[in-house]
Design an enzyme around this catalytic site. Sequence first.
Site, PDB file in Angstrom:
ATOM      1  N   CYS A 199       0.500  -1.592   0.471  1.00  0.00           N
ATOM      2  CA  CYS A 199      -0.016   0.006   0.298  1.00  0.00           C
ATOM      3  C   CYS A 199       1.295   1.397   0.059  1.00  0.00           C
ATOM      4  CB  CYS A 199      -0.852   0.087   1.491  1.00  0.00           C
ATOM      5  SG  CYS A 199      -2.229  -1.227   1.135  1.00  0.00           S
ATOM      6  N   CYS A 212      -0.694   3.757   5.927  1.00  0.00           N
ATOM      7  CA  CYS A 212      -0.392   1.796   6.765  1.00  0.00           C
ATOM      8  C   CYS A 212       0.266   0.805   5.804  1.00  0.00           C
ATOM      9  CB  CYS A 212      -1.310   1.336   7.043  1.00  0.00           C
ATOM     10  SG  CYS A 212      -3.127   1.702   6.421  1.00  0.00           S
TER      11      CYS A 212
END
Length: 427
Positions: free
Chosen positions: A89, A413
């Site tokens: 991500c 995150c």
Amino acid sequence: MARAVYLVDGARTPFIKARGRPGPFTPVDLAVQCGRPLLMRQAFEPQAIDLVILGCVNVVADEMNPARVAGLRLGLPDETPAFTVQINCGSGMQSIDTAFRYIEGGTADIVLAGGTDALSHSPLVLRRGAVDWFAELNGARSTGDRLKAFAGLKPDFLKPLIGLERGLTDPITNLNMGQTAELLAHYFAISRQEADEYAAESHNRLDRATNEGWLKDEMLPAFGRDGDVHERDDGVRPGSSAAGLAKLKPVFEKPYGKVTAGNSSQITDGASWVVLASEEAVAKHGMKPLARIVDSEWGALDPSIMGLGPVVASAPILKRQNMGVSDVDLWELNEAFAAQVLACLRAFETEKIANDVLGLDGRGGAIDRARLNVDGGAISLGHPVGTSGTRITLHLANAMRRLGHKRGIATECIGGGQGGAMLLEAA
Ligand SMILES: CC(=O)SCCNC(=O)CCNC(=O)[C@H](O)C(C)(C)COP(=O)(O)OP(=O)(O)OC[C@H]1O[C@@H](n2cnc3c(N)ncnc32)[C@H](O)[C@@H]1OP(=O)(O)O
């Protein structure tokens, strides 16, 4: 000496919800859709771009090195190098960070950096037996061999070993991302009500930003081959309320979990680019930068609490820049899950964590919600994983400009137990 690096401009596609089958665009199609109008509005010719860097998690087989394929489809010269980066991500932020380092160090002046992902096109990996069967069938030379190969077909060959679901599961802890959010909800006592209130606000903020035209320079329409036009993020649900969201059942920990389809980031397709330039390039081409990139950081932690990545990545920046949490005028903290965002806020607010773990020395504290994800986030617009890092950094720069703020942090995150953060300053 380190050179100043500016975020000059950027764009993204509308985010398109993945609806269980391949969507209208591949990752490269998406990157080209928003890259073309972005390049057309620049003051420099494409030849001035020294390097293309693109984050992409779900690379499709006929677009290997999507950065290069996108660069050439955007009409950049054959001589412009391009590479793809992957840190789950964080990929769309990694591309910006790498570009930042190239320009800061003096080896590039203008870099096109971005992220793209089409989660609806996530690769399906077949199980070993199926792969062997296909190999045997392809290698069959005679009709007899082909018939023999066919006879070996088993129904479970059609069941993929790895699909998107496995791609969103941590290979070390075997927890999927939603389960890591459930752990954080448990550790930080996040209630279902709080998570749903947060999620409803995300939808309402995005709806307002879209209607007010605050996204118009950033979100450019995408045009499909069948004449379909995508002009808005299609996951947004105007008029969302916590009461409405409360009706949804938990998805990852049944029946008592806190994480539902409504307070999770949505699975979507989308791309985003930014143009980064040195001070010299800014002066030479008369560019008007949105922001200066001041600092960046990557942090890592236990994969089962990966959602706290923004905290461990942002804290070193705050310390280096002699800032506290409240000195940041605007935060873009990627909304992987409402419970995960709220856990990050709790971690900064908890004195023992802020001081003893993060070393903030009394400069932790609450992030003002009015300065956090001001125009919604991944819960309302979706989270094409390799793209979001670029999107939040670009949106931070645009929102800082609109609201007249001086300093902002974009942070996210990262599955696998990492976090990324970038500090921007008004240009
Ligand atoms: C490092 C990181 O960033 S980790 C994060 C990485 N990303 C992820 O892990 C993705 C997380 N999200 C997911 O996995 C998926 O979105 C899930 C599994 C939570 C939900 O997937 P789906 O079931 O396909 O979601 P879908 O959008 O269809 O919603 C399911 C239902 O909830 C309803 N719903 C969803 N959102 C809302 C809302 N805001 N308000 C009301 N109803 C809603 C839908 O209408 C649908 O109802 P239906 O079944 O009656 O049609």
